[in-house]
Design a protein around this motif. Structure first.
Motif, PDB file in Angstrom:
ATOM      1  N   ASP A   1      12.326  44.423  37.042  1.00  0.00           N
ATOM      2  CA  ASP A   1      13.766  44.416  36.785  1.00  0.00           C
ATOM      3  C   ASP A   1      14.210  45.597  35.934  1.00  0.00           C
ATOM      4  OD1 ASP A   1      14.195  42.054  38.185  1.00  0.00           O
ATOM      5  OD2 ASP A   1      13.488  40.867  36.472  1.00  0.00           O
ATOM      6  N   SER A   2      13.268  46.293  35.288  1.00  0.00           N
ATOM      7  CA  SER A   2      13.679  47.306  34.314  1.00  0.00           C
ATOM      8  C   SER A   2      13.356  48.727  34.752  1.00  0.00           C
ATOM      9  CB  SER A   2      12.994  47.026  32.968  1.00  0.00           C
ATOM     10  OG  SER A   2      11.591  47.126  33.126  1.00  0.00           O
ATOM     11  N   HIS A   3      12.642  48.907  35.880  1.00  0.00           N
ATOM     12  CA  HIS A   3      12.258  50.284  36.207  1.00  0.00           C
ATOM     13  C   HIS A   3      13.455  51.060  36.759  1.00  0.00           C
ATOM     14  CE1 HIS A   3      11.795  48.414  40.185  1.00  0.00           C
ATOM     15  NE2 HIS A   3      11.908  49.629  40.692  1.00  0.00           N
ATOM     16  N   ASP A   4      13.340  52.396  36.721  1.00  0.00           N
ATOM     17  CA  ASP A   4      14.430  53.268  37.144  1.00  0.00           C
ATOM     18  C   ASP A   4      14.374  53.391  38.665  1.00  0.00           C
ATOM     19  OD1 ASP A   4      16.358  55.100  37.474  1.00  0.00           O
ATOM     20  OD2 ASP A   4      15.411  56.688  36.288  1.00  0.00           O
ATOM     21  N   CYS A   5      15.125  52.535  39.331  1.00  0.00           N
ATOM     22  CA  CYS A   5      14.967  52.355  40.764  1.00  0.00           C
ATOM     23  C   CYS A   5      15.520  53.531  41.572  1.00  0.00           C
ATOM     24  CB  CYS A   5      15.682  51.082  41.182  1.00  0.00           C
ATOM     25  SG  CYS A   5      14.743  50.111  42.351  1.00  0.00           S
ATOM     26  N   ARG A   6      16.670  54.052  41.154  1.00  0.00           N
ATOM     27  CA  ARG A   6      17.337  55.039  42.004  1.00  0.00           C
ATOM     28  C   ARG A   6      16.519  56.311  42.155  1.00  0.00           C
ATOM     29  NH1 ARG A   6      22.492  54.979  38.522  1.00  0.00           N
ATOM     30  NH2 ARG A   6      20.799  54.465  37.140  1.00  0.00           N
ATOM     31  N   SER A   7      15.936  56.775  41.037  1.00  0.00           N
ATOM     32  CA  SER A   7      15.177  58.018  41.125  1.00  0.00           C
ATOM     33  C   SER A   7      13.865  57.800  41.861  1.00  0.00           C
ATOM     34  CB  SER A   7      14.891  58.553  39.727  1.00  0.00           C
ATOM     35  OG  SER A   7      13.920  57.733  39.118  1.00  0.00           O
TER      36      SER A   7
ATOM     37  N   GLN B   1      11.970  46.624  47.062  1.00  0.00           N
ATOM     38  CA  GLN B   1      12.501  47.023  48.371  1.00  0.00           C
ATOM     39  C   GLN B   1      13.336  48.290  48.262  1.00  0.00           C
ATOM     40  OE1 GLN B   1      11.520  45.664  51.047  1.00  0.00           O
ATOM     41  NE2 GLN B   1      10.594  43.774  50.276  1.00  0.00           N
ATOM     42  N   ARG B   2      13.993  48.486  47.117  1.00  0.00           N
ATOM     43  CA  ARG B   2      14.918  49.619  47.009  1.00  0.00           C
ATOM     44  C   ARG B   2      14.181  50.951  46.924  1.00  0.00           C
ATOM     45  NH1 ARG B   2      20.008  49.855  43.712  1.00  0.00           N
ATOM     46  NH2 ARG B   2      18.947  49.047  41.878  1.00  0.00           N
ATOM     47  N   CYS B   3      13.126  51.039  46.100  1.00  0.00           N
ATOM     48  CA  CYS B   3      12.406  52.323  46.058  1.00  0.00           C
ATOM     49  C   CYS B   3      11.124  52.291  46.880  1.00  0.00           C
ATOM     50  CB  CYS B   3      12.190  52.818  44.632  1.00  0.00           C
ATOM     51  SG  CYS B   3      11.499  51.675  43.464  1.00  0.00           S
ATOM     52  N   ASN B   4      10.895  51.174  47.572  1.00  0.00           N
ATOM     53  CA  ASN B   4       9.820  51.062  48.556  1.00  0.00           C
ATOM     54  C   ASN B   4       8.445  51.415  47.990  1.00  0.00           C
ATOM     55  OD1 ASN B   4       8.811  50.384  51.059  1.00  0.00           O
ATOM     56  ND2 ASN B   4       8.852  52.510  51.777  1.00  0.00           N
TER      57      ASN B   4
END
Ligand SMILES: [Zn+2]
Ligand SMILES: [Zn+2]
Ligand SMILES: [Zn+2]
Ligand SMILES: [Zn+2]
Ligand SMILES: [Zn+2]
Length: 390
Positions: free
Chosen positions: A378-384, A366-369
Motif C-alpha cells: 500500500d505504500s510503495h511508489d506505484c506510478r514510477s 497490478q498497477r506497476c506489474n
C-alpha cells in the motif's frame, strides 16, 4: 576457551570495495598465525580509495601478534588421539579447558591438577566433541553448529548425490554426523577447520583458513591431496560444504572453494559440487553467478535467532541442479521455474517466477506489474514503478 585478546578493530565490511590474495604469493605479506594476507581496496567516507593488507581471518590490518589469544592455539595438539583416548580407562580421561586439549592417563592429569577439567569423558563425548567443547568466541564471529534438522537435510543431500567424498569446510558437526550416520565405507568425510582443538578427536581433520585457502600446519596441503587421491571408483562424486562465520568475506571464500574444487577435479572426481550456507541477502550479491539460491532454510542449534528454520535467513547456496536436490522441508516443486519453492514463495503467474526471497510472500501489484514486499503493497511508489524501499 581461546578468546582473542586482540583489541584492534576489524575493518568494516561496508568499506571494502575489492579483496583478494595478491597474485604473486611470495610478494604478499603473511600473518604468522593465519597465512597470506588479503589485499583490500577500501573506500572511506569522503570517497577516497586506499589499498592495504589485512589478516584474512581476523580482518584486522597487519599481522596477528603472537600475544593474541590465537597464538595459544598454535601449541594445540596436531595429531589425532582418539584411539589412545578410547583405550584409556574412563576415570583417567578428561578434557582440560585451560590447555584446550585432552588429558589422558595419570601423569597428564597430574600436570593439569589445578586446571578446570571435564572429567570422566564417556565414549559418546569423545566421538562428538562439538557437543561438549565450548564454542569458540571472538569479537568478529562465534562458532555455531547446524541444528539436527539441517544436518539431516545435508546428509540426505550427500546420499542423494551418491557422494563418495565429503569435504566439510568449517562445519565440524556435519563431519561428525557424516562419519557415523553414513558410514566410513561408502562416503568418507574430511574436516577443514580453523578450530585447532578438533584435530585431537578426528583422524581426518586439517587446520585450514577458508579465507585464503591456507593449510595452517606443515604438510596439510599434501595430506589433503593424498586424501582426495584415495577416492574409490571412476564415477565418484565429491561434495564440498562450507559454513563460513557470519560477517566473513564471501569473495575470498569463493576463491578458496574454487581452489578446493579444482584440486578435487584434478584428483579425478567425475563431478564436484559446492554448497555454502549464507544469508539470502548476502549470497544474492556475493555468491552468484557461481552458486544458486535454494529455498532451503538452514538453522543453528546454539544461535538464539537462527535456531528455528522457519525464521532463519540462512539459506543453502549450491551448484547442485534443483532436480538432484532432495526436497527441502516445507517446499513443493514449481514446474514452471523447475525448482523446489518454499510455501512462502508462491509462483506469480504475472511475473512468471517464484519471486519471494524471504517470508512473508510478496504480493503482485497490478498497477506497476511486479511483485512487491507485502508490507509495501500500500505504500510503495506505484506510478514510477520504482520503489526506493523495494
Ligand atoms: Zn591473523
Ligand atoms: Zn591443563
Ligand atoms: Zn515458480
Ligand atoms: Zn508478480
Ligand atoms: Zn505498484
Amino acid at each position: 576457551l581461546m578468546r582473542s585478546r586482540d583489541r584492534r578493530p576489524a575493518l568494516q565490511v561496508a568499506s571494502i570495495q575489492q579483496c583478494g590474495l595478491d597474485a604473486a604469493e611470495e610478494a604478499a605479506p603473511a600473518c604468522p598465525l593465519h597465512g597470506p594476507m588479503l589485499a583490500l581496496v577500501l573506500r572511506d567516507g569522503a570517497g577516497r580509495f586506499t589499498r592495504r593488507h589485512c589478516c584474512s581471518f581476523t580482518r584486522r590490518p597487519g599481522a596477528c601478534s603472537a600475544k593474541s589469544g590465537a597464538a595459544s592455539a598454535l601449541s594445540a595438539p596436531n595429531c589425532c588421539r582418539l584411539d589412545e583416548a578410547l583405550a584409556t580407562p574412563r576415570r583417567l580421561r578428561a578434557y582440560c579447558l585451560n590447555c584446550g586439549r585432552l588429558a589422558l592417563g595419570s601423569s597428564e592429569l597430574a600436570a593439569c591438577a589445578t586446571h578446570q577439567l571435564l572429567p570422566r569423558l564417556p565414549k559418546r563425548r569423545l566421538l562428538a566433541p562439538t557437543v561438549f567443547l565450548p564454542p569458540l568466541t571472538t569479537r568478529q564471529s562465534s562458532q555455531y553448529f547446524f541444528s539436527p534438522p539441517s544436518l539431516a537435510y545435508l546428509l540426505r543431500l550427500v546420499r542423494r548425490l551418491r557422494c563418495r567424498q565429503l569435504v566439510c569446510v568449517g562445519c565440524p558437526r556435519l563431519h561428525e554426523a557424516a562419519r557415523y550416520a553414513i558410514g566410513g565405507r561408502r562416503c568418507r568425510s574430511l574436516l577443514l577447520d580453523a578450530d585447532l582443538r578438533l584435530a585431537e578427536f578426528f583422524p581426518d581433520c586439517l587446520a585450514f583458513n577458508m579465507f585464503n585457502a591456507a593449510f595452517l600446519r606443515p604438510g596439510g596441503r599434501d595430506r589433503f591431496v593424498s586424501w582426495l587421491a584415495a577416492k574409490r571408483g571412476s564415477d565418484s562424486v565429491c561434495l564440498i560444504v562450507a559454513d563460513p562465520p557470519f560477517g566473513g568475506l564471501l569473495t575470498p571464500l569463493m576463491d578458496c572453494l574454487q581452489h578446493l574444487a579444482d584440486l578435487a577435479a584434478a584428483a579425478g572426481h567425475c563431478e564436484v559440487f559446492t554448497a555454502v550456507a549464507a544469508p539470502y541477502y548476502l549470497g544474492k550479491r556475493w555468491l552468484r553467478p557461481r552458486l544458486s539460491l535454494h529455498d532451503c532454510q538452514l538453522s543453528y542449534a546454539n544461535h538464539a535467532k537462527l535456531r528455528s528454520a522457519s525464521v532463519s535467513a540462512v539459506r543453502l547456496f549450491s551448484n547442485v541442479p534443483e532436480s538432484r536436490l532432495p526436497p527441502p522441508p516445507g517446499t513443493s516443486w514449481c514446474s514452471v521455474c523447475a525448482r523446489h519453492s518454499a510455501h512462502w514463495n508462491p509462483h506469480c503467474a504475472a511475473c512468471g517466477t517464484c519471486a519471494t526471497l524471504h517470508p512473508p510472500a510478496r504480493l503482485h501489484c497490478q498497477r506497476c506489474n511486479r511483485c512487491v514486499k507485502a508490507k509495501y503493497i500500500d505504500s510503495h511508489d506505484c506510478r514510477s514503478g520504482l520503489s526506493a524501499k523495494n
